[in-house]
Design a protein around this motif. Structure first.
Motif, short mmCIF file in Angstrom:
data_model
loop_
_atom_site.label_atom_id
_atom_site.label_comp_id
_atom_site.label_asym_id
_atom_site.label_seq_id
_atom_site.Cartn_x
_atom_site.Cartn_y
_atom_site.Cartn_z
N HIS A 9 4.38 1.06 0.87
CA HIS A 9 3.67 1.54 -0.32
C HIS A 9 3.57 0.44 -1.37
CE1 HIS A 9 2.20 4.89 -2.91
NE2 HIS A 9 2.54 4.02 -3.85
N ASP A 13 0.23 -1.04 -2.95
CA ASP A 13 0.01 -1.03 -4.40
C ASP A 13 -0.49 -2.38 -4.90
OD1 ASP A 13 0.54 1.59 -5.02
OD2 ASP A 13 2.61 1.25 -5.63
N HIS A 44 -2.15 -0.68 -12.86
CA HIS A 44 -1.54 -0.38 -11.55
C HIS A 44 -0.55 -1.49 -11.16
CE1 HIS A 44 -1.57 2.17 -7.99
NE2 HIS A 44 -1.42 1.05 -7.29
N THR A 48 3.48 -0.93 -10.64
CA THR A 48 4.16 -1.38 -9.42
C THR A 48 5.33 -2.30 -9.76
OG1 THR A 48 2.08 -1.19 -8.21
CG2 THR A 48 3.80 -2.49 -7.17
N HIS A 66 6.40 7.45 -9.99
CA HIS A 66 5.30 6.57 -9.61
C HIS A 66 4.27 7.35 -8.79
CE1 HIS A 66 3.69 2.62 -7.95
NE2 HIS A 66 3.31 3.47 -7.02
N GLU A 70 0.32 8.35 -9.63
CA GLU A 70 -0.81 8.06 -8.73
C GLU A 70 -1.59 9.32 -8.37
OE1 GLU A 70 0.49 3.91 -6.62
OE2 GLU A 70 0.83 5.75 -5.49
#
Length: 116
Positions: A9, A13, A44, A48, A66, A70
């Motif tokens: 992930h 990201d 974004h 991250t 998080h 999203e």
């Protein structure tokens, strides 16, 4: 079925953040859509960096939070595609596509996985 772990992930990201920043230079978006994409890419990227997972540097935002952010962004992008960006087809499909991809990633990510 949760097939995306936190490490994958994190990679996704960073790729998405880079895409959001670079795409307006490749795709013929309107000025508003291009600016919004670049700003969203920066946000974004920061999200991250600040997330508690392998890809995070500062580690302040819990991974499940998080994920919730999203999810909210994916629905917001869908709403924008149907309203603000509905008149310019490239903008419309760009934001609709982003919304779908972000929602799919949300569905497939294991936000309860052990963070290494």
């Amino acid at each position: 079925m949760k097939i995306i772990n936190p490490k994958i992930h994190a990679i996704l990201d960073y790729v998405v953040a880079l895409f959001l920043i670079i795409a307006p230079n490749i795709i013929a978006l309107s000025t508003t859509a291009a600016t919004f994409s670049m700003v969203l890419g920066g946000i974004h990227f920061l999200l991250t960096l600040f997330t508690v997972f392998k890809g995070g540097a500062v580690k302040l935002v819990p991974f499940p939070v998080h994920g919730f952010i999203e999810l909210v962004v994916s629905f917001s992008l869908a709403a924008l595609a149907l309203t603000v960006f509905s008149k310019h087809m490239t903008d419309h499909f760009y934001y609709a596509g982003l919304a779908v991809v972000m929602f799919i990633v949300f569905i497939l990510t294991d936000y309860k996985a052990k963070i290494n």
